[in-house]
Design a protein around this motif. Structure first.
Motif, mmCIF file in Angstrom:
data_model
loop_
_atom_site.group_PDB
_atom_site.id
_atom_site.type_symbol
_atom_site.label_atom_id
_atom_site.label_comp_id
_atom_site.label_asym_id
_atom_site.label_seq_id
_atom_site.Cartn_x
_atom_site.Cartn_y
_atom_site.Cartn_z
ATOM 1 N N THR A 39 47.742 33.911 47.122
ATOM 2 C CA THR A 39 47.693 35.375 47.044
ATOM 3 C C THR A 39 47.936 35.987 48.422
ATOM 4 O O THR A 39 48.057 37.196 48.550
ATOM 5 C CB THR A 39 46.323 35.854 46.535
ATOM 6 N N PHE A 224 46.200 39.502 41.159
ATOM 7 C CA PHE A 224 45.157 40.398 41.643
ATOM 8 C C PHE A 224 44.439 41.090 40.495
ATOM 9 O O PHE A 224 44.980 41.262 39.410
ATOM 10 C CB PHE A 224 45.763 41.456 42.587
ATOM 11 N N GLY A 225 43.199 41.501 40.753
ATOM 12 C CA GLY A 225 42.465 42.348 39.833
ATOM 13 C C GLY A 225 41.725 41.619 38.725
ATOM 14 O O GLY A 225 41.864 40.423 38.518
ATOM 15 N N GLY A 239 41.742 46.823 39.736
ATOM 16 C CA GLY A 239 41.446 46.345 41.087
ATOM 17 C C GLY A 239 39.946 46.217 41.314
ATOM 18 O O GLY A 239 39.168 47.064 40.875
ATOM 19 N N GLU A 244 42.621 44.635 46.809
ATOM 20 C CA GLU A 244 43.336 44.445 45.545
ATOM 21 C C GLU A 244 43.978 45.748 45.069
ATOM 22 O O GLU A 244 45.086 45.726 44.530
ATOM 23 C CB GLU A 244 42.376 43.921 44.475
ATOM 24 N N TYR A 247 47.278 46.029 46.764
ATOM 25 C CA TYR A 247 48.310 45.147 46.204
ATOM 26 C C TYR A 247 48.821 45.672 44.859
ATOM 27 O O TYR A 247 50.025 45.699 44.600
ATOM 28 C CB TYR A 247 47.752 43.730 46.010
#
Length: 325
Positions: A39, A224-225, A239, A244, A247
């Motif tokens: 990530t 993400f998230g 998020g 996050e 992103y």
């Protein structure tokens, strides 16, 4: 003489390159990106490792090829999660062989250690990868070379086999000793590296393909998230922190609306564009549940400029029922 190294940025692949460079051979470190590596952006770290041992770095993106040829129909199956390790390694070696031919290099190297990963790096698996990629004889594994049959580079005398290693198993003692001997600094602690080996990431992947065709543009969405599957099948990603949110905000994917709270602080979220009215109402309740909004009041969520009003659940536990994980 030139060699192409499959380079992950980790300690083993860095040491493997050093063992070959010390024999007077130029090494081009090739990092092959499937999109599932991490990530975080590791370019600076990888460049630092290459600089320390004197290798040139090249990044090769095979995301589309990887999805098309490997990820969803691996000949040798998956590991514990969504990880087609043997097929993935074979694909990487096949790509590295193409680069070797284009660069006029003579052989390949990798940092694999026999027995370090019981399923994908046992003797049989290591040989399977060579057979599948047509690299048998071309690929030298300097870290375990003395425990494996000699390769072309050793037979031809390009590389002195006696100056290579015979490491096996999961202990890192010899690697740490070598790192100390050459003064290697800032190397990473060993880790999975690939998101596909992560159990939670695997669950998100299995959920995604149950409802939708997975494409290259969907890879960033998965990283993400908090991932939720709503009552009528829409996907919601919320998020979990400022990083996050940043992103998610930058993701460009025409399958999703960008959702954000209006008038109160809240998470950035993504919602499937094919979400029906019921799922959009539910998404609004869930997003508001991850704010400090009062369940007795009405608030607004903007879905790419289209506003939807709603109130949060009484408790976050009600929102969490829709979590994919």
């Amino acid at each position: 003489m030139k060699a192409i190294a499959l380079f992950s940025g980790g300690l083993d692949s860095t040491l493997a390159m050093k063992l070959i460079i010390d024999q007077g051979i130029d090494v081009l470190a090739v990092n092959i990106s499937t999109g599932f590596g991490s990530t975080k952006d590791r370019l600076e770290h990888m460049q630092n490792m290459c600089n320390q041992v004197g290798a040139e770095l090249k990044i090769i993106d095979i995301q589309s090829e990887f999805l098309q040829d490997v990820l969803f129909d691996p000949k040798h199956g998956y590991g514990k999660n969504f990880n087609p390790c043997i097929d993935c390694h074979a694909k990487m070696f096949a790509v590295a062989k193409r680069i070797m031919e284009a660069e006029g290099a003579s052989f390949l190297i990798s940092g694999e250690v026999m027995g370090q990963r019981p399923m994908s790096q046992n003797k049989e698996a290591l040989q399977t990868v060579l057979n599948e990629s047509n690299c048998d004889g071309l690929l030298l594994r300097p870290m375990s070379a003395k425990m494996l049959k000699p390769t072309i580079a050793e037979i031809e005398g390009w590389v002195d086999r006696e100056k290579l290693e015979g490491i096996t198993g999961r202990s890192r003692d010899r690697q740490l000793e070598l790192a100390k001997e050459i003064g290697l600094a800032d190397f990473e602690s060993p880790g999975g590296g690939c998101l596909l080996t992560d159990e939670n990431f695997g669950k998100k992947m299995f959920d995604f393909i149950k409802y939708d065709k997975f494409e290259v543009k969907d890879i960033p969405v998965m990283k993400f998230g908090r991932h939720l599957r709503l009552s009528d099948g829409a996907k919601l990603v919320v998020g979990r922190n400022k990083e996050e949110n940043g992103y998610l905000q930058d993701i460009e994917n025409d399958k999703f609306f960008h959702a954000k709270t209006v008038g109160i602080p809240g998470p950035h979220a993504l919602l499937s564009k094919d979400a029906g009215d019921a799922d959009r109402e539910l998404a609004t309740k869930i997003i508001l549940s991850y704010t400090k909004a009062d369940p007795k009041k009405v608030y607004t969520i903007s879905y790419d400029g289209v506003e939807q009003k709603g109130s949060p659940f009484e408790t976050r536990e009600e929102a969490n029922k829709f979590n994919v994980l």
